[in-house]
Scaffold this active site. Sequence first.
Site, PDB file in Angstrom:
ATOM      1  N   HIS A 143      -3.937  -8.335  -3.263  1.00 15.97           N
ATOM      2  CA  HIS A 143      -3.991  -7.241  -2.296  1.00 15.97           C
ATOM      3  C   HIS A 143      -4.453  -7.666  -0.899  1.00 15.97           C
ATOM      4  CE1 HIS A 143      -4.352  -3.248  -0.674  1.00 15.97           C
ATOM      5  NE2 HIS A 143      -5.582  -3.547  -0.278  1.00 15.97           N
TER       6      HIS A 143
ATOM      7  N   HIS B 252      -2.736  -4.608   2.386  1.00 12.75           N
ATOM      8  CA  HIS B 252      -4.055  -4.346   2.952  1.00 12.75           C
ATOM      9  C   HIS B 252      -4.089  -4.050   4.443  1.00 12.75           C
ATOM     10  CE1 HIS B 252      -8.372  -4.282   2.839  1.00 12.75           C
ATOM     11  NE2 HIS B 252      -8.560  -5.444   3.436  1.00 12.75           N
TER      12      HIS B 252
ATOM     13  N   GLU C  96     -34.223  17.788  -1.200  1.00 17.21           N
ATOM     14  CA  GLU C  96     -33.386  16.578  -1.178  1.00 17.21           C
ATOM     15  C   GLU C  96     -32.675  16.479   0.153  1.00 17.21           C
ATOM     16  OE1 GLU C  96     -31.074  17.472  -4.649  1.00 17.21           O
ATOM     17  OE2 GLU C  96     -31.868  15.748  -5.728  1.00 17.21           O
TER      18      GLU C  96
ATOM     19  N   ASP D   2      -3.970  -0.352  -3.564  1.00 21.37           N
ATOM     20  CA  ASP D   2      -4.117   0.782  -2.637  1.00 21.37           C
ATOM     21  C   ASP D   2      -3.098   1.884  -2.902  1.00 21.37           C
ATOM     22  OD1 ASP D   2      -5.525  -0.464   0.513  1.00 21.37           O
ATOM     23  OD2 ASP D   2      -6.308  -0.399  -1.528  1.00 21.37           O
TER      24      ASP D   2
ATOM     25  N   ASP E 112       0.812  -1.215   0.000  1.00 16.32           N
ATOM     26  CA  ASP E 112       0.000   0.000   0.000  1.00 16.32           C
ATOM     27  C   ASP E 112       0.845   1.263   0.000  1.00 16.32           C
ATOM     28  OD1 ASP E 112      -2.855  -0.893   2.104  1.00 16.32           O
ATOM     29  OD2 ASP E 112      -1.707  -2.092   0.670  1.00 16.32           O
TER      30      ASP E 112
ATOM     31  N   ASP F  82      -5.941   7.376  -1.960  1.00 19.08           N
ATOM     32  CA  ASP F  82      -6.703   7.676  -0.742  1.00 19.08           C
ATOM     33  C   ASP F  82      -5.813   7.957   0.451  1.00 19.08           C
ATOM     34  OD1 ASP F  82      -9.550   5.522  -1.405  1.00 19.08           O
ATOM     35  OD2 ASP F  82      -9.316   7.680  -1.655  1.00 19.08           O
ATOM     36  N   ARG F  83      -6.284   8.831   1.294  1.00 18.84           N
ATOM     37  CA  ARG F  83      -5.618   9.228   2.532  1.00 18.84           C
ATOM     38  C   ARG F  83      -4.434  10.173   2.331  1.00 18.84           C
ATOM     39  NH1 ARG F  83      -8.026   5.983   6.513  1.00 18.84           N
ATOM     40  NH2 ARG F  83      -8.475   3.883   5.831  1.00 18.84           N
TER      41      ARG F  83
ATOM     42  N   HIS G 125      -1.003   4.494  -0.585  1.00 16.45           N
ATOM     43  CA  HIS G 125      -1.991   5.449  -0.089  1.00 16.45           C
ATOM     44  C   HIS G 125      -1.582   6.894  -0.260  1.00 16.45           C
ATOM     45  CE1 HIS G 125      -5.071   2.870   1.350  1.00 16.45           C
ATOM     46  NE2 HIS G 125      -4.260   2.150   2.100  1.00 16.45           N
TER      47      HIS G 125
ATOM     48  N   ARG H 156     -14.123  -5.393   8.718  1.00 16.12           N
ATOM     49  CA  ARG H 156     -14.119  -4.733   7.413  1.00 16.12           C
ATOM     50  C   ARG H 156     -15.488  -4.714   6.774  1.00 16.12           C
ATOM     51  NH1 ARG H 156      -8.707  -3.001   5.992  1.00 16.12           N
ATOM     52  NH2 ARG H 156      -7.248  -4.652   6.548  1.00 16.12           N
TER      53      ARG H 156
ATOM     54  N   ASN I 298      -8.422  -2.637  -2.651  1.00 15.86           N
ATOM     55  CA  ASN I 298      -9.799  -2.297  -2.323  1.00 15.86           C
ATOM     56  C   ASN I 298     -10.067  -0.798  -2.388  1.00 15.86           C
ATOM     57  OD1 ASN I 298      -8.183  -2.183   0.100  1.00 15.86           O
ATOM     58  ND2 ASN I 298     -10.076  -1.848   1.231  1.00 15.86           N
ATOM     59  N   HIS I 299      -9.000   0.007  -2.401  1.00 12.38           N
ATOM     60  CA  HIS I 299      -9.209   1.445  -2.521  1.00 12.38           C
ATOM     61  C   HIS I 299      -9.279   1.929  -3.959  1.00 12.38           C
ATOM     62  CE1 HIS I 299      -9.127   3.342   1.523  1.00 12.38           C
ATOM     63  NE2 HIS I 299      -8.732   2.140   1.853  1.00 12.38           N
TER      64      HIS I 299
END
Lengths: 176, 625
Positions: free
Chosen positions: B280, B381, B568, B196, B167, B199-200, B169, B354, B228-229
Amino acid sequence: MFLFADGLVAEIKKKATEAFEVFDRESNQTVDVREIGCIIRSLGCFPSEAEIQELIEKMEVEEAGGFVHLEKFLPVVTKVLLDRRTYTGKREGIRCIVLFLFYSVRIKRRSFQGKSSQSLKGQNIILCCLSGEPFNQEEMEDMLAIALDPESDTFHYRDYRKKLVVDETKTFPFNV
Amino acid sequence: VNCCPCSTKLFFTVLQAAILIQKWYRFTMARLEMRRRYSLSIFQSIEYADEQDQLQVFSTFLFSFYLVPVSEIFTSPSAPQVVDEDLCLKEFEKKIDVPDSYYGPRLSFPLTVEDANALLHAFRNEQLLHARYVLQLLSETRRVLKEMPNITHLSTSYSKDITICGDLHGNLDDLLLIFYKNGLPSEQNRYVFNGDFVDRGKNSMEILIILFAFLLIYPNDLHLNRGNHEDYIMNLRYGFTKEVSKKYKDHWKQILCLLRDVFSWLPLATIIDSKVLILHGGISDTTDLDFLNALERSKVRDHIHVRVILFSFKKFLLIKHPLSHAHKHEVECILDILWSDPRSQNGCTPNKSRGGGCYFGPDVTAKLFERYNLKMLIRSHEFKPEGYEISHDGKVITIFSASNYYEEGSNRGAYIKLTPELTPRFVQYQVSKFTRRQNLRERVGTIESSALKSLREKIYAHRSELTSAFAQYDVNGTGRISVNDWAAAMESVLQLELPWRMLRSQLAQMNPDGEVDFMSCFYDLKMDQPIKEAQPALAETLCRYRKDLEIIFNIIDKDHSGLISLEEFSQTWRLFTSHLGIDVQDDSIDKLVLSIDYNKDGHIDFNEFLEAFHVVHRLEKKATS
């Protein structure tokens, strides 16, 4: 030996279990035997390495993998926490250190660079750490990083003592 | 020791003193180590708890919309013209102009090493790649990835190592450090990146650009596995979507659209010499590599929505949607690959923390290895303080390449060098923004204060619940309860398994009698811009679910305008609170909504709205003022 209230024993057990679980990586009630010393010390106890070894033997570590189970850990450590003799007082310690460092200064006077009498060169510290229950390389480096003043390579033992000493009222078991 | 004394008494004192110094030192180090560990524990618990919350929130959201066909919610946002398959490089060149004032890299396809170097140089200097080149790059990447099978097979050459990274990230510094230590990708220096990438961290886009560029230049030597990201919903929640929309103000919708496609075409696994499996997450007891290789991976995109559906709404959607039923096996297969975690207990159980994939034990690994004649499983992961971890008796390796993942100094990253004999060697590293290495005490201090800050925010977000839990223990209304009761209340409300007694001194005040003043844990915090019209309970809920609401609003906002209508908003909010069992008066929402519509045009800028519920630490504000 006097009896302790049930409440106190339960509280001590909970605190010991908490500390254990922080090191329990897979949440399966076991920790690596090499972390036992760390766990016990973080609970406020003050054992030597020899004393830690004795405690580990009482915990009956399984041969394969070197893991300690919470069931074996808890009774041994609860007893240790209830028995306050494992905690060494502050004053006696300071007296020993002062004597020792003073002595070291006297012996090494020739190589001493004439700074304030409250400091010692880094090398002398290394020497003193090689006796007793000596530090391994990593411990030595970490200790020197905290203890030595990086610019002058001197060790001011009063400052060092301050850094090491923990406020008694905040440590277990004085404050459950 | 040469300073040998003449008197034995002095000798004894020296020895005693040395032991004492050492005892003290080890005592201090142990306390530091405990603080470091519980800080990491705090980070991880909160991270997993957040993921759990997300699951619940999505259940709510989907529940309220279940009458709408699932496929409608999950189709591409309304900018279809860009995802057009026939759009090629020349089209982008015609449609998007690159001004002369742009001094960043100008890519020319097919890419060469010069282009890659130009990109690295630019990103080191914090430049952005122009949107036209990004789109061209993504389009080419998609074309190349489409040709690849789900499982890539590699064989080691007789003398060269293959490098495997986990990862990242969005941590560009880590990727640059890896390239610096280990060399750039080339025919002689092969790499596998195990998912991955995004993200982050704040440079997810740059990491993707670099990896895709090298993929185009060396398609046989740089391999990517999906993580998964690499997924639309995860990106909405964990920061990648935001990053892209901020960096590419005019073209982010097109970029994200194209990226969704690219992600769905990423291969799922790599096998080296038919012996080392790299993917992963992990495996399950139903993992079938032949099935995995045969399925149509791009059709199972945005599987996370399906994850939520499978785990919460089997009843509703199996009846109403044959689609989900038909793809069920494929989806589950992929979920297992991307989300599972190894554990030391035997068996295969659903991965509760998870919400997808499973926990797989050594027996599951052994069985898979026997079936396919494998020797090792390399996966990522999971965060690891040392950057890697070996489990299942040496058969499973976790490799995690994002150093300082939670905070400066929280962990090392690592990569694997796999020799031609298939022996792994680990290289660890840690990026630092300080030129002088912080000593241990400083490092632990940094991690600890960051962890405690997150924890205090969570405490604040649960203020009402905590207050009533405390009150239950405080029979006489004194404002104080025992440590035991306080710890029990914290654990039951926050649902975090943390060493509360150890953390107590950092979170709440205690009087000399040993009782906890329970309201003291809220003193330090307040909300940034308190909205007068918001009742405390309402404000608190908005604060707690801020991130999740952001995702929901983004999904409702199909044309990515940043605005949703008052109606909405009200409707969503009502369904949301009722499904979560939160009691909020009807008219309080209406009042709140009207007050937020600043220009009275019937629409709310929800990003601005949510910003108002950002928690701030009082003490921190004092320090900066």
